[in-house]
Design a protein around this motif. Structure first.
Motif, PDB file in Angstrom:
ATOM      1  N   GLU A 131      21.920  32.021  43.024  1.00 55.24           N
ATOM      2  CA  GLU A 131      20.983  33.117  43.270  1.00 55.24           C
ATOM      3  C   GLU A 131      20.088  32.766  44.453  1.00 55.24           C
ATOM      4  O   GLU A 131      19.401  31.739  44.443  1.00 55.24           O
ATOM      5  CB  GLU A 131      20.124  33.342  42.021  1.00 55.24           C
ATOM      6  N   ARG A 132      20.122  33.605  45.481  1.00 56.53           N
ATOM      7  CA  ARG A 132      19.264  33.366  46.642  1.00 56.53           C
ATOM      8  C   ARG A 132      17.829  33.727  46.274  1.00 56.53           C
ATOM      9  O   ARG A 132      17.560  34.808  45.744  1.00 56.53           O
ATOM     10  CB  ARG A 132      19.723  34.217  47.824  1.00 56.53           C
ATOM     11  N   VAL A 133      16.895  32.809  46.545  1.00 61.35           N
ATOM     12  CA  VAL A 133      15.492  33.071  46.177  1.00 61.35           C
ATOM     13  C   VAL A 133      14.599  33.232  47.401  1.00 61.35           C
ATOM     14  O   VAL A 133      13.404  33.484  47.255  1.00 61.35           O
ATOM     15  CB  VAL A 133      14.933  31.943  45.280  1.00 61.35           C
ATOM     16  N   GLY A 134      15.168  33.106  48.620  1.00 60.44           N
ATOM     17  CA  GLY A 134      14.395  33.359  49.828  1.00 60.44           C
ATOM     18  C   GLY A 134      14.069  32.108  50.618  1.00 60.44           C
ATOM     19  O   GLY A 134      14.454  31.000  50.252  1.00 60.44           O
ATOM     20  N   LYS A 135      13.330  32.331  51.728  1.00 58.99           N
ATOM     21  CA  LYS A 135      12.937  31.215  52.585  1.00 58.99           C
ATOM     22  C   LYS A 135      11.511  30.773  52.240  1.00 58.99           C
ATOM     23  O   LYS A 135      10.632  31.606  52.026  1.00 58.99           O
ATOM     24  CB  LYS A 135      13.009  31.624  54.053  1.00 58.99           C
ATOM     25  N   TYR A 136      11.328  29.467  52.237  1.00 58.32           N
ATOM     26  CA  TYR A 136      10.030  28.910  51.872  1.00 58.32           C
ATOM     27  C   TYR A 136       9.663  27.788  52.834  1.00 58.32           C
ATOM     28  O   TYR A 136      10.529  27.045  53.321  1.00 58.32           O
ATOM     29  CB  TYR A 136      10.059  28.346  50.436  1.00 58.32           C
ATOM     30  N   VAL A 183       8.482  24.250  53.609  1.00 54.31           N
ATOM     31  CA  VAL A 183       8.641  22.980  52.903  1.00 54.31           C
ATOM     32  C   VAL A 183       7.823  21.929  53.636  1.00 54.31           C
ATOM     33  O   VAL A 183       7.993  21.730  54.843  1.00 54.31           O
ATOM     34  CB  VAL A 183      10.132  22.556  52.840  1.00 54.31           C
ATOM     35  N   ARG A 184       6.939  21.279  52.915  1.00 51.16           N
ATOM     36  CA  ARG A 184       6.049  20.299  53.529  1.00 51.16           C
ATOM     37  C   ARG A 184       6.842  19.211  54.247  1.00 51.16           C
ATOM     38  O   ARG A 184       7.780  18.637  53.682  1.00 51.16           O
ATOM     39  CB  ARG A 184       5.160  19.663  52.448  1.00 51.16           C
ATOM     40  N   GLY A 185       6.465  18.955  55.513  1.00 47.45           N
ATOM     41  CA  GLY A 185       7.140  17.927  56.285  1.00 47.45           C
ATOM     42  C   GLY A 185       8.279  18.448  57.136  1.00 47.45           C
ATOM     43  O   GLY A 185       8.868  17.686  57.910  1.00 47.45           O
ATOM     44  N   PHE A 186       8.627  19.745  56.994  1.00 46.69           N
ATOM     45  CA  PHE A 186       9.712  20.334  57.773  1.00 46.69           C
ATOM     46  C   PHE A 186       9.153  21.544  58.529  1.00 46.69           C
ATOM     47  O   PHE A 186       8.416  22.366  57.961  1.00 46.69           O
ATOM     48  CB  PHE A 186      10.867  20.748  56.861  1.00 46.69           C
ATOM     49  N   SER A 187       9.520  21.660  59.800  1.00 51.96           N
ATOM     50  CA  SER A 187       8.890  22.662  60.673  1.00 51.96           C
ATOM     51  C   SER A 187       9.311  24.087  60.354  1.00 51.96           C
ATOM     52  O   SER A 187       8.510  25.018  60.436  1.00 51.96           O
ATOM     53  CB  SER A 187       9.194  22.338  62.139  1.00 51.96           C
ATOM     54  N   ASP A 188      10.569  24.305  60.009  1.00 52.35           N
ATOM     55  CA  ASP A 188      11.076  25.664  59.781  1.00 52.35           C
ATOM     56  C   ASP A 188      11.205  25.952  58.293  1.00 52.35           C
ATOM     57  O   ASP A 188      11.515  25.056  57.494  1.00 52.35           O
ATOM     58  CB  ASP A 188      12.449  25.832  60.440  1.00 52.35           C
ATOM     59  N   PRO A 189      11.002  27.209  57.909  1.00 51.00           N
ATOM     60  CA  PRO A 189      11.218  27.586  56.508  1.00 51.00           C
ATOM     61  C   PRO A 189      12.665  27.284  56.094  1.00 51.00           C
ATOM     62  O   PRO A 189      13.597  27.387  56.899  1.00 51.00           O
ATOM     63  CB  PRO A 189      10.934  29.088  56.478  1.00 51.00           C
ATOM     64  N   ILE A 190      12.834  26.934  54.835  1.00 53.73           N
ATOM     65  CA  ILE A 190      14.142  26.553  54.309  1.00 53.73           C
ATOM     66  C   ILE A 190      14.620  27.631  53.335  1.00 53.73           C
ATOM     67  O   ILE A 190      13.873  28.053  52.450  1.00 53.73           O
ATOM     68  CB  ILE A 190      14.072  25.203  53.575  1.00 53.73           C
ATOM     69  N   GLU A 191      15.864  28.072  53.526  1.00 53.31           N
ATOM     70  CA  GLU A 191      16.427  29.049  52.602  1.00 53.31           C
ATOM     71  C   GLU A 191      16.858  28.336  51.325  1.00 53.31           C
ATOM     72  O   GLU A 191      17.600  27.355  51.370  1.00 53.31           O
ATOM     73  CB  GLU A 191      17.618  29.768  53.234  1.00 53.31           C
ATOM     74  N   LEU A 192      16.392  28.855  50.194  1.00 55.05           N
ATOM     75  CA  LEU A 192      16.617  28.189  48.911  1.00 55.05           C
ATOM     76  C   LEU A 192      17.450  29.057  47.980  1.00 55.05           C
ATOM     77  O   LEU A 192      17.421  30.286  48.041  1.00 55.05           O
ATOM     78  CB  LEU A 192      15.273  27.879  48.235  1.00 55.05           C
ATOM     79  N   PHE A 193      18.170  28.370  47.092  1.00 54.64           N
ATOM     80  CA  PHE A 193      19.001  29.021  46.084  1.00 54.64           C
ATOM     81  C   PHE A 193      18.654  28.418  44.729  1.00 54.64           C
ATOM     82  O   PHE A 193      18.296  27.243  44.623  1.00 54.64           O
ATOM     83  CB  PHE A 193      20.480  28.821  46.381  1.00 54.64           C
ATOM     84  N   ALA A 194      18.791  29.257  43.705  1.00 57.78           N
ATOM     85  CA  ALA A 194      18.603  28.778  42.335  1.00 57.78           C
ATOM     86  C   ALA A 194      19.962  28.707  41.647  1.00 57.78           C
ATOM     87  O   ALA A 194      20.876  29.464  41.972  1.00 57.78           O
ATOM     88  CB  ALA A 194      17.675  29.713  41.562  1.00 57.78           C
ATOM     89  N   TYR A 195      20.070  27.775  40.718  1.00 62.26           N
ATOM     90  CA  TYR A 195      21.284  27.647  39.920  1.00 62.26           C
ATOM     91  C   TYR A 195      20.990  28.294  38.563  1.00 62.26           C
ATOM     92  O   TYR A 195      20.272  27.708  37.757  1.00 62.26           O
ATOM     93  CB  TYR A 195      21.660  26.181  39.766  1.00 62.26           C
ATOM     94  N   PRO A 196      21.465  29.520  38.343  1.00 62.26           N
ATOM     95  CA  PRO A 196      21.087  30.256  37.128  1.00 62.26           C
ATOM     96  C   PRO A 196      21.535  29.529  35.877  1.00 62.26           C
ATOM     97  O   PRO A 196      22.480  28.729  35.889  1.00 62.26           O
ATOM     98  CB  PRO A 196      21.822  31.589  37.273  1.00 62.26           C
ATOM     99  N   GLY A 197      20.845  29.825  34.786  1.00 62.87           N
ATOM    100  CA  GLY A 197      21.222  29.241  33.513  1.00 62.87           C
ATOM    101  C   GLY A 197      20.007  28.815  32.742  1.00 62.87           C
ATOM    102  O   GLY A 197      18.930  28.662  33.296  1.00 62.87           O
TER     103      GLY A 197
END
Length: 405
Positions: A384-389, A391-405
């Motif tokens: 499940e795609r949860v969007g871009k966030y 992340v401390r220590g990284f310059s660009d937002p990171i696209e994140l996914f969740a593992y449902p269950g």
């Protein structure tokens, strides 16, 4: 010419008269240096004793080991066996009838020799189920001695025969003749195994293998591409402040069992436990490493659900956790001070997995995956795609996914 009178015979008496086992002693001394495992040496020794004319029918070697699960190991050889049967003995054995009153019990209490005539009336002999079992198998004589290792360590070796009348004096002398050399040979193998066990226990199987192979210099290591998993228990500070110490230790052990066993089962390697968290890697050199990581996560979820159900039934609150997963290159090797090293992984990929684990609290998802990792397992796994966030220590937002269950 007067012949000088003969003085007394100054020939030194033979302090070590030959025994039936001399050839076996020579083999133990010179012929076993290429054999790594004590069970193979023990079984071969028993077969050679038979060939030397000693009527051996059964023999056991009992070794105390330093293992987190097992008190010791028993190697048993019987007539006709090429190898030895291995049985692991748990710590609770000392409270059970199989141990109480047994030869192993007597030996650990200081006995220097046990000899039991199995042909006589059982009412006149020692009382233990082991002696009854040996009589039922037709054995006639049984002898046991301590096997001494350095620093006062006492192990146990036993021999039994079905020869009418039992062992004679020559047989006993030959068997005793073996003990000092067997003690040296067995101690080397036991300590080699102990070193391996301790390394596997504290740094993991793969890292332990590398260390034993000589990877011990500070700063040495290799770059490994791996899937990285970091897991952390929620609200542990509150739990540890309010629960009795022993309950906290039991809770942590149950939690780490639930998480760790699936990781090991699917080919992952736990590099460290950090308080209430753990760091594990799945090297991409292994087939389907990323998929295996998610299989491990699925099984760990099930184990945690079962643990929480048990905790609920005993009046304890459920345990919550977060898992961050990323994939990338890590430096895998020795890091630390001149005299104290840690065999671990470092690098931006590890930092990313750690940041994602921390974000699980903010986003409210149990498992968060980076896009880099998600691309490795889609479409095989439904994510499940949860969007871009950020992340401390990284310059660009990171696209994140969740593992449902």
């Amino acid at each position: 010419m007067q012949t000088a009178a003969k003085g007394p015979d100054m020939t030194m008496p033979d302090k070590n008269p030959p025994t039936l086992s001399d050839g076996v002693v020579r083999w133990l001394t010179n012929g076993t240096r290429d054999e790594r495992f004590i069970d193979n040496i023990f079984a071969e020794m028993c077969n050679r004793l038979q060939q030397a004319g000693i009527p051996l029918k059964r023999s056991t070697l009992h070794i105390l080991i330093n293992h987190p699960q097992w008190l010791g190991a028993r190697f048993m050889w019987s007539d006709g066996m090429r190898g030895a049967e291995i049985a692991l003995v748990d710590y609770d054995v000392r409270e059970r009838s199989e141990y109480i009153g047994s030869p192993a019990n007597e030996m650990q209490n200081g006995a220097s020799e046990l000899r039991e005539n199995l042909e006589r009336d059982p009412a006149l002999g020692r009382k233990h189920a082991l002696y009854d079992e040996m009589r039922a198998k037709g054995l006639t004589d049984y002898v046991a001695w301590p096997l001494y290792h350095t620093l006062g360590k006492r192990h146990l070796i036993t021999f039994a025969t079905d020869r009418p009348g039992g062992f004679d004096d020559a047989h006993i002398a030959a068997l005793k003749n073996l003990l000092p050399v067997l003690a040296l040979v067995s101690e080397i193998r036991v300590k080699n195994r102990l070193a391996r066990t301790l390394l596997e226990t504290y740094v993991g199987a793969h890292a332990g293998e590398l260390i034993l192979a000589g990877a011990t210099r500070r700063g040495t290591g290799t770059t490994v591409r791996a899937a990285i998993m970091i897991c952390d228990l929620r609200d542990f500070t509150k739990i540890s402040d309010n629960w009795p110490r022993d309950d906290v230790i039991d809770l942590l052990n149950d939690y780490f069992d639930a998480m760790s066993e699936p990781i090991a089962r699917h080919g992952g390697e736990i590099l460290k436990f950090i308080g209430d968290g753990l760091l594990a890697i799945f090297p991409l050199s292994q087939p389907d490493a990323c998929a295996n990581l998610l299989h491990a996560v699925s099984e760990a979820r099930g184990a945690m659900a079962a643990l929480n159900e048990r905790n609920k039934n005993s009046g304890r609150a459920p345990l919550n956790y977060g898992i961050g997963v990323h994939v990338g290159d890590v430096m895998y090797g020795n890091i630390g001070s001149a005299s104290r090293l840690d065999f671990t992984v470092i690098g931006p990929a590890v930092n990313m997995a750690s940041r994602l684990e921390a974000l699980t609290k903010q986003i409210g998802r149990t498992v968060l995956l980076s896009r880099d990792f998600a691309e490795q397992v889609q479409p095989k796994f439904e994510l499940e795609r949860v969007g871009k966030y950020e992340v401390r220590g990284f310059s660009d937002p990171i696209e994140l996914f969740a593992y449902p269950g």
